[in-house]
Write an enzyme that holds these catalytic residues in place. Structure first.
Site: not given
Length: 486
Positions: A237, A232, A288, A234, A254
């Site tokens: 993340g 998903g 992505c 950043t 990722e």
């Protein structure tokens, strides 16, 4: 109607279970916003129970033979093959994906299962290591990690879910999986149904249909999972990284990308355009790995620009159920509005619009901006939409510098007729993956897939994924009496 619409429940401890929340969530078709299914959301308490269930089930699953794990993964793959039409129809209706997208996503998902079935035997593998201490024998064992917390996005939900689930199960782990509710069927229900039909023991795979309002950060903070796997954005993340670090959990992340597509001075323009069209516009740019910046040497810039725009004009847009459609809808109105805001801001900043698109419902036809400054907000934003930015490079060296000028480092591509030089230059790009004479959207279960910088941590793909989903343990055997100094 596709079979999977009727399974609008969570799959917990081997049972299709209705959520206990008073709230419901609608799964919508992005093209016409019609309701595909309505889900009664699962609660935080149900999620906690799912983790407890997974913990218990994992202990038994870890003791199963490699053959049994291999057979179940193979049967799950066969289930997807046997139900190909229903699966692809669900992918298209729920994600807004075209026929090409549905075909690609299903193929990747089956490939992940089939590859995972091949390495079940690497669990409990023993490696012997010599030791200078007389009579000591060292054995290094590979053991299951335990329970994995899996969170997947809306864009390629089945593939990006299975990328975690298949290796985790192959290597003796249990999984609690939360797909994005918008694509709960493709990202969750189809996986659960495949494993149910394959005979996976109860509790090894648990799939929960819910949202953050119900569960908060429980997928991250629950003490049971040893690894958090997330695909998903950043910013999310980073949050996961902080929470995981505080709790000494592993992460497989990722995240976002700002992927450059570099056309060097010696490139074949026609082939570069072919690749750029696919790598920019598959699934409306909602990947992505999608090409985000097209960086072209000045000597080829005008030719590339002309040919690229002419091809873009020909791309059919509209209903993804039409096999001819290339540009389908963005996932929802919010995604569309974000794209429109990016376009309007770029116009206000005076960036040249080489091709004007338009919004019809959630379908955004392609926009092409030219003479884009690599440092501009447009170039530095992950677009996630059918918006192309053409950037002129004075030299090949400047093209590489521009490629690296981003916080991200997921995928990249270089077009050149000199393959040796291309590979040398590829090593100068700070990204997890670089493709020579190809576009940026490439995936395979047998390559080290992952990003650098703020594009993530960890690597998927065999054999690198083995390290992500197992722990290694050193056991030494002293076969002769050892004399100690005191």
């Amino acid at each position: 109607m596709p079979t999977f619409e009727h399974y609008n429940k969570s799959f917990l401890n081997g049972e299709w279970t209705e959520g206990k929340s008073e709230r419901t969530g609608d799964i919508l078709n992005p093209y016409d916003e019609s309701v595909i299914a309505t889900v009664k959301l699962a609660t935080k308490e149900q999620l906690k129970e799912a983790f407890e269930t997974a913990k218990r089930a994992q202990k038994e699953w870890a003791r199963t033979s490699a053959e049994k794990r291999r057979d179940i993964l193979t049967r799950a793959a066969n289930y997807l093959k046997e139900n190909k039409k229903d699966v692809q129809k669900t992918i298209s209706r729920e994600t807004g994906g075209t026929a090409v997208k549905a075909e690609v996503e299903l193929g990747l998902t089956i490939g992940l299962l089939e590859q995972a079935a091949k390495y079940t035997g690497e669990l409990y593998e023993v490696k012997k290591i010599e030791d200078p201490i007389e009579g000591k024998v060292n054995h290094v064992h590979r053991l299951p990690l335990g329970v994995v917390s899996s969170i997947s996005p809306f864009n390629f939900p089945m593939n990006l879910s299975m990328r975690t689930v298949a290796p985790a199960i192959a290597l003796g782990n249990a999984v609690v999986h939360k797909p994005d509710l918008q694509t709960g069927l493709t990202g969750g229900v189809i996986l659960a149904k495949a494993f149910e039909e394959a005979g996976l023991p109860k509790g090894v795979f648990n799939m929960i249909l819910t949202d953050l309002e119900e569960i908060g950060n429980e997928m991250l903070e629950n003490p049971i999972p040893r690894l958090i796997s997330f695909t998903g954005s950043t910013p999310v993340g980073k949050l996961i990284g902080r929470i995981a670090g505080e709790n000494f959990k592993r992460v497989a992340l990722e995240l976002g990308g700002n992927n450059p597509f570099i056309v060097l001075s010696d490139a074949d323009v026609d082939r570069a355009v072919d690749a750029a069209i696919f790598g920019k516009f598959i699934h409306q740019g909602q990947i992505c790995m999608i090409i985000n910046r097209l960086i072209i040497h000045k000597d080829l810039y005008e030719e590339f620009k002309q040919k690229f725009i002419e091809r873009v004009k020909e791309l059919p847009a509209g209903d993804p159920s039409d096999p001819k459609t290339v540009i389908g809808p963005l996932m929802n109105k919010n995604q569309l509005n974000k794209a429109v805001q990016i376009i309007e801001k770029a116009k206000q900043e005076g960036i040249n619009v080489a091709l004007e698109g338009k919004a019809e419902g959630n379908v955004l036809t392609p926009y092409v901006f030219s003479e884009v400054d690599n440092s501009s907000e447009l170039a530095q934003t992950e677009l996630f939409a059918p918006i192309a930015s053409l950037i002129r490079a004075e030299t090949d060296e400047e093209a590489l510098q521009m490629a690296n000028d981003t916080q991200y480092g997921l995928s990249s591509a270089i077009f050149t007729t000199d393959l040796d030089r291309g590979e040398k230059l590829a090593l100068q790009i700070d990204s997890g993956m670089t493709h020579i004479n190809d576009q940026t959207v490439n995936d395979s279960p047998v390559v080290p897939f992952g990003g650098n910088k703020q594009s993530g941590m960890g690597r998927f793909g065999y054999p690198w994924v083995i390290e992500e989903f197992t722990v290694t343990k050193w056991v030494s055997l002293q076969t002769e009496y050892r004399k100690f100094p005191f």
